[in-house]
Design a protein around this motif. Sequence first.
Motif: not given
Length: 354
Positions: A45-54, A340-354
């Motif tokens: 069960r996913v809590f968070a997913c981060s995105l990257s150039p891949g 955009s290739h201009h993120a400053h740090g990681k880009v993360v999406v919160t999917i579920a808190k608990e």
Amino acid sequence: MKAIQVHQFMELPSSLQQEDGVDAFLSMCDDVPKPSLKKQQMLVRVFACSLSPGDVIMVQGSMILMHHPFPFIPGMDICGEIVDNNGSTNFKNGDIVVASNGMSPVGGMAEFMAINESEAVILPPGVSKEHGAASSSAITSHNAVMENVKEGDRVLILGGSGGVGSAAIQIAKKHAKASFVATTSTQEDMCKDLGADRVINYKTTDWWTIEEFQRERFDVIIDCAGGRNFYGRAEKVLKTGKQGGTFVAVTAIDEAYPDCGTYWKLMKFFGTMISRVVYTKLTTRTLPNYALLMPHDEVKARKKVLEWMEQGTLKIKFDGNSSLPFTAEGVRQAFIKVGSHHAHGKVVVTIAKE
Ligand SMILES: NC(=O)c1ccc[n+]([C@@H]2O[C@H](COP(=O)([O-])OP(=O)(O)OC[C@H]3O[C@@H](n4cnc5c(N)ncnc54)[C@H](OP(=O)(O)O)[C@@H]3O)[C@@H](O)[C@H]2O)c1
């Protein structure tokens, strides 16, 4: 289950910035079937997913070997709770793990995901779920730095404010014990906070023209920015291969996102990269070594990265200092930012808190 679905390849950021028609590329669906498990896979069960150039390469269709039938769920780097360990003897239901579906980079932007048991690592108790999901780029930083930088080295990191660069600055300084770390970025305060000794704004200054750098040459340059022929410039400020100078190519040669959308383009891309590795091996007297960083030993590096995060000796910074919500709009903003290739740090999406 709820999941984001990609319906066709898109150009980032432009396809998702238009006024309407965004749904034709990417939408939130409520009735996507939960993934079925293959041998040695577990359901989380996913809590968070981060995105990257891949992930950008994946949704743009820029890599022929990674084309996936539509619709597919984007995202590969996640933190989640195991709900079906599928008979694993290493993990139990209820374990919270960090994982990446590197060989099949889809499935993360969803309530549930099937992960390979071999790619899972337990999240240490002191690390948040979002930070766990965002630890993926630091694996690349770990391998780029720890395999090339020695104590006392002078290091230049191109692209210090991105996901890989922001962790590479810290690892070079604190863990590899480089004596001097310079970086190129528009984010001077951020990079200095992370430990950079000097920050060069690449928009106003060409790093290869700086007299101090030409006089006191670097031992290692790590290219996390790409976009220009930086290896060609590097010989002005980097020691030769014989003197131990190494250029670590984290990105492709001339582009941040190489276009390998056909087999011909793929062969041309790898042919150029490999011929550069061979050529520079033969010319170490006059040119720096050229080391092409390919993904390897990811689980071992992830364990080390999570250990450093728990100790507080590696901090993963989030773009905009917070994660984004799990809505079509939140994920659209996440892709626009990474694309955009201009993120400053990681880009993360919160999917579920608990
Ligand atoms: N080889 C591997 O195993 C591997 C693994 C992961 C990633 N990668 C590659 O590594 C690269 C970096 O990944 P990432 O996650 O760090 O990317 P990222 O987070 O998208 O990088 C964005 C950062 O790049 C900076 N930037 C853009 N152009 C620049 C330039 N000309 N000079 C200096 N900085 C520049 C931006 O800063 P400003 O906003 O200040 O411009 C921004 O902070 C990507 O090309 C990715 O595909 C390779």
